[in-house]
Design a protein around this motif. Sequence first.
Motif, mmCIF file in Angstrom:
data_model
loop_
_atom_site.group_PDB
_atom_site.id
_atom_site.type_symbol
_atom_site.label_atom_id
_atom_site.label_comp_id
_atom_site.label_asym_id
_atom_site.label_seq_id
_atom_site.Cartn_x
_atom_site.Cartn_y
_atom_site.Cartn_z
ATOM 1 N N LEU A 151 0.825 -1.199 0.000
ATOM 2 C CA LEU A 151 0.000 0.000 0.000
ATOM 3 C C LEU A 151 0.861 1.251 0.000
ATOM 4 O O LEU A 151 2.009 1.232 0.448
ATOM 5 C CB LEU A 151 -0.910 0.002 1.228
ATOM 6 N N GLN A 155 -1.739 4.945 3.227
ATOM 7 C CA GLN A 155 -2.598 3.856 3.679
ATOM 8 C C GLN A 155 -1.898 2.932 4.666
ATOM 9 O O GLN A 155 -2.437 1.902 5.046
ATOM 10 C CB GLN A 155 -3.073 3.039 2.469
ATOM 11 N N CYS A 180 -7.481 -9.890 0.406
ATOM 12 C CA CYS A 180 -7.396 -8.725 -0.483
ATOM 13 C C CYS A 180 -8.768 -8.298 -0.973
ATOM 14 O O CYS A 180 -9.029 -7.099 -1.154
ATOM 15 C CB CYS A 180 -6.487 -9.064 -1.663
ATOM 16 N N LEU A 186 -8.680 -2.717 1.989
ATOM 17 C CA LEU A 186 -8.152 -3.158 0.697
ATOM 18 C C LEU A 186 -9.236 -3.146 -0.380
ATOM 19 O O LEU A 186 -8.973 -2.785 -1.533
ATOM 20 C CB LEU A 186 -7.558 -4.555 0.836
ATOM 21 N N LEU A 189 -9.988 0.298 -2.123
ATOM 22 C CA LEU A 189 -8.942 0.975 -2.889
ATOM 23 C C LEU A 189 -9.246 0.918 -4.377
ATOM 24 O O LEU A 189 -9.853 -0.045 -4.867
ATOM 25 C CB LEU A 189 -7.581 0.325 -2.619
ATOM 26 N N GLU A 193 -4.213 0.880 -6.949
ATOM 27 C CA GLU A 193 -3.538 0.881 -5.655
ATOM 28 C C GLU A 193 -3.721 -0.423 -4.892
ATOM 29 O O GLU A 193 -3.144 -0.594 -3.816
ATOM 30 C CB GLU A 193 -4.047 2.044 -4.799
ATOM 31 N N LYS A 194 -4.511 -1.346 -5.397
ATOM 32 C CA LYS A 194 -4.755 -2.594 -4.678
ATOM 33 C C LYS A 194 -3.511 -3.481 -4.683
ATOM 34 O O LYS A 194 -2.785 -3.532 -5.678
ATOM 35 C CB LYS A 194 -5.922 -3.340 -5.318
#
Length: 445
Positions: A151, A155, A180, A186, A189, A193-194
């Motif tokens: 991240l 974050q 995830c 998570l 996001l 950005e994951k």
Amino acid sequence: MTDILATCPSLSTTPFSHLIPSLERHAISVADLLTLDHVDVAKRAQLPAKEVRRLTDAIINHLHSDLGILSARDQLEDGDRHSIQPQGGQILQTSGVELAQAQGRTISLLSPSLDTALAGGIHTAALTEITGESSTAKTQFLLTLLLAVQLPASQGGLAKTAVYISTESALATSRLSQICSTHPILASLPPAEKPSLAKVLSISVPDLEAQEHILRYQLPVAIQRHNVGLVVIDSMTANYRAEVERGGGKNTSSRAGPSAMAARATSLQATGHLLRSLARRHNLAVVVANQVADRFERPQHPDLAVDGLPPGSMHSDDGYPSDPALTLDHQQRFFTGWGDTPYAYGGLKTPSLGLVWANQLDCRIALIRAARVQSSRKSGPKEGEQSRWRRWMKVAFASWAPDAVGERGVEFEIRSAGVIGLGDDELPDAEPDNGSAVADSKRSL
């Protein structure tokens, strides 16, 4: 036998390969090279004095480098970016601001209550251990970190890759995908950005020899090539325990004797030094899992009795020690994570690998569990009936975390979204899942 490689594992011995055999034959240690006159050492080992002096200087420079100290000659080669130079011709390799910034970075556990107990999360430039008995969620913590390190800093991550070194079972990729996709942080996001499983580099090591080779030679290369911010070893204990159990037959006593224990202690010291050096040199977090063993209770010395605390095992065969407060059996309750509270948690435990390994750590996190008794009958639970478990995370020691001695710890649960602290009101959508989600990764707990 010389201990140069054990004390300075990353020191290049190629220029001194002609000196090592003679030093080993005459049992000259690094302490001898540092404390004795090089002429006396040369006479004892029958070597040229100039060559011994050159080796001693190389060892001193290597140790200074580990401490972040730069010599005056290296300062000129490195440029004039340092403004303060103390007397003696040596300076710190980094400024105070740089050092504070390097040590101030953390990796979030994606749980506010757990992060608070760790003063922000898992710190970089440090060696952290997560220890606990089976099914206390050690691997669940590690899997969460593998995703969190990817991240962005806003974050709670480092925007870097993770390395997962397994000594027991393969990486639970299905569980990683589940965390995830279901963890509130998570899942919210944007796709760019994951975290991705492609940024988790995993490798399995079957024995201690392969483990040492990977840590010493392959891991440093991978860190530089793949922008690694987290190194996970799950677990540190398995291969050391397997080496002892592999003795068998006539060699069992020799493998479990004093010489074998001394060799294991030397190996643990070298491994700890190597991991801490990598963490500080590359400003990354190294997190290892460790197993525990039962600690048997004995009557406590009356002078050290504390109301509400479980007793320590401080008796010797001849009676009470002269100063029992200095015994390991008494003091280990304050750095193992078990024994410093009136809560027994089903018995006292001691992390494996002993005091030698404990001295290599910057932080120890103890995961503790206790049976939760529940019953749907109006008459209450039947004797011996229990359902589920209660789990706590406790910081046994860490220079940056609040003092947790005497406290129960932070209670958490294993959910489909990962490890969630019970005080996390910010995560309302993370519902408990005691079925297939946890069962799918039970083998890796």
